[in-house]
Scaffold this active site. Structure first.
Site, mmCIF file in Angstrom:
data_model
loop_
_atom_site.group_PDB
_atom_site.id
_atom_site.type_symbol
_atom_site.label_atom_id
_atom_site.label_comp_id
_atom_site.label_asym_id
_atom_site.label_seq_id
_atom_site.Cartn_x
_atom_site.Cartn_y
_atom_site.Cartn_z
ATOM 1 C CB THR A 1 61.167 54.032 112.160
ATOM 2 O OG1 THR A 1 60.510 54.782 111.815
ATOM 3 C CG2 THR A 1 62.267 53.946 110.683
ATOM 4 C CB THR B 1 56.397 78.536 126.765
ATOM 5 O OG1 THR B 1 56.131 79.936 125.680
ATOM 6 C CG2 THR B 1 57.265 77.770 127.456
ATOM 7 C CG ASP C 1 54.163 53.902 114.830
ATOM 8 O OD1 ASP C 1 54.519 54.157 113.183
ATOM 9 O OD2 ASP C 1 54.004 54.883 114.617
ATOM 10 C CB SER C 2 56.379 55.418 119.349
ATOM 11 O OG SER C 2 56.682 56.679 118.570
ATOM 12 C CB SER C 3 51.064 56.700 116.134
ATOM 13 O OG SER C 3 52.261 57.309 115.361
HETATM 14 N N1 ASP Z 1 56.234 55.735 113.345
HETATM 15 C C1 ASP Z 1 57.888 55.421 113.638
HETATM 16 C C2 ASP Z 1 57.190 55.567 115.599
HETATM 17 O O1 ASP Z 1 56.759 56.280 116.149
HETATM 18 C C3 ASP Z 1 58.729 56.539 113.430
HETATM 19 C C4 ASP Z 1 59.420 56.055 113.983
HETATM 20 O O2 ASP Z 1 59.784 55.137 114.996
HETATM 21 O O3 ASP Z 1 60.849 57.507 113.927
HETATM 22 O O4 ASP Z 1 56.890 53.938 115.528
#
Ligand code: ASP
Length: 343
Positions: A13, A277, A57-59
């Site tokens: 982001t 946990t 995007d880090s996803s």
């Molecule tokens: N979807 C974005 C990411 O992880 C969210 C962020 O950067 O805050 O790349």
């Protein structure tokens, strides 16, 4: 002498803008990004940048992405005082954890940061995060050593050991927490370093970069009413070498015969079962209750107070090394990068 920092832009982001066509956020070119913070030039720190050709995007982060970051740091390690990685917040705790295992004997800071709002927006949190992260990455103690020779996450005024963090809030600026370990530093008017909890122990050793990982891991998150067939399928995934078993409370699990038998069959096939946990804070204490004593007797390994993010990346890392089943179990229960405290 001014400090020298390498700023590595991977995406997230912090470097996104609104795409009027799609109405979604999309990554911008890094050169544009730097224009949003001309103040960076006022820091007495020399900043070089390395931008990923295709910011993500880090996803979309995966093991190859982590390896790429490690290689960039390896190539540049001796030319800089520290490193700042701009990264999406969604999987930042995973990347930070993975890097903490893949790079050992650090004597320089590797600081991950990002933002909940893009740099181009009025109320962005990215500006402060970025500027402070750069300051921390170049900060030295009186003796000339780095203040924070660790992989850490800087977010909303706090610096955390990365492998202790978890993204817990998708809305607020303080998106990260480190429930089982205190912040390494806090930024107000000044940046206060919490010397007692920063790890300086390996700074005299030679830095080591290790990019061997094994992705044959899975997660089994327990919930009341979990289906026998689901457990069976997960434990029999082709090529599976280890699972993180997300248990209740202090590491408890059902005592049904079918459940314990399936775990035993998996361990007999040399599949590692790592007990972590589901609680946000606190630790696994195998044997505290009867419901976890069985797990210990079967050979389930305790994650103590490790986060899920650190557990899964540690498992991938250890399985990638040439280690025996017993050695992997031993290291999983040991503190190898500051990720667990046993007492
Ligand atoms: N979807 C974005 C990411 O992880 C969210 C962020 O950067 O805050 O790349």
């Amino acid at each position: 002498m001014p400090g020298k920092v390498l700023l590595i832009y991977t995406g997230g982001t912090i470097g996104m803008v609104d795409d009027p066509e799609s109405g979604s956020l999309k990554a911008i070119n890094f050169k544009d990004l730097i224009n949003f913070i001309p103040d960076l030039k006022r820091l007495k720190i020399e900043i070089d940048t390395y931008a990923f050709e295709k910011p993500i995007d880090s996803s979309n982060a995966d093991d190859r992405f982590w390896i790429k970051i490690v290689e960039i740091i390896k190539q540049n390690y001796f030319s800089y005082d520290g490193f700042v990685i701009l990264h999406g917040t969604d999987t930042m705790a995973y990347t930070g954890s993975a890097l903490s295992f893949m790079i050992s004997n650090l004597s320089k800071p590797i600081i991950l940061t990002g933002a909940q709002l893009p740099l181009g927006t009025l109320r962005t949190d990215g500006r402060e995060n970025l500027i402070s992260a750069i300051e921390i990455a170049s900060a030295k103690r009186k003796d000339g050593r780095a203040w924070v020779p660790e992989v850490a996450i800087y977010f909303e005024n706090k610096l955390y050991r990365a492998n202790r963090t978890h993204k817990y809030n998708a809305e607020y600026f303080d998106a990260f927490e480190s429930p089982n370990y205190p912040p390494l530093a806090e930024a107000g008017i000044h940046i206060y370093y919490n010397e007692k909890v920063i790890n300086y122990s390996n700074t005299e050793e030679i830095v080591n970069f290790n990019t061997q990982l094994d992705r044959n891991v899975a997660v089994l998150k327990l919930f009341p009413g979990i289906n026998e067939n689901v457990v069976e399928q997960i434990l029999n995934i082709d090529g599976l070498r280890g699972i993180v078993l997300e248990t209740y409370g202090t590491g408890n699990a059902p005592t049904y015969k079918w459940f314990l038998n399936k775990l035993k069959a998996a361990i007999d096939k040399n599949i590692i079962i790592y007990n972590v946990t589901q609680c946000n804070a606190g630790r696994v204490e195998l044997g505290r209750y009867e419901t976890s004593k069985y797990l210990r007797d079967l050979g389930v390994v305790s994650g103590y107070d490790i986060t899920f993010e650190a557990a899964i990346t540690k498992l991938m890392f250890l399985l990638g090394q040439e280690l025996s089943f017993e050695q992997i179990r031993h290291y999983l229960e040991s503190n190898i990068a500051g990720e667990i405290s046993k007492n």
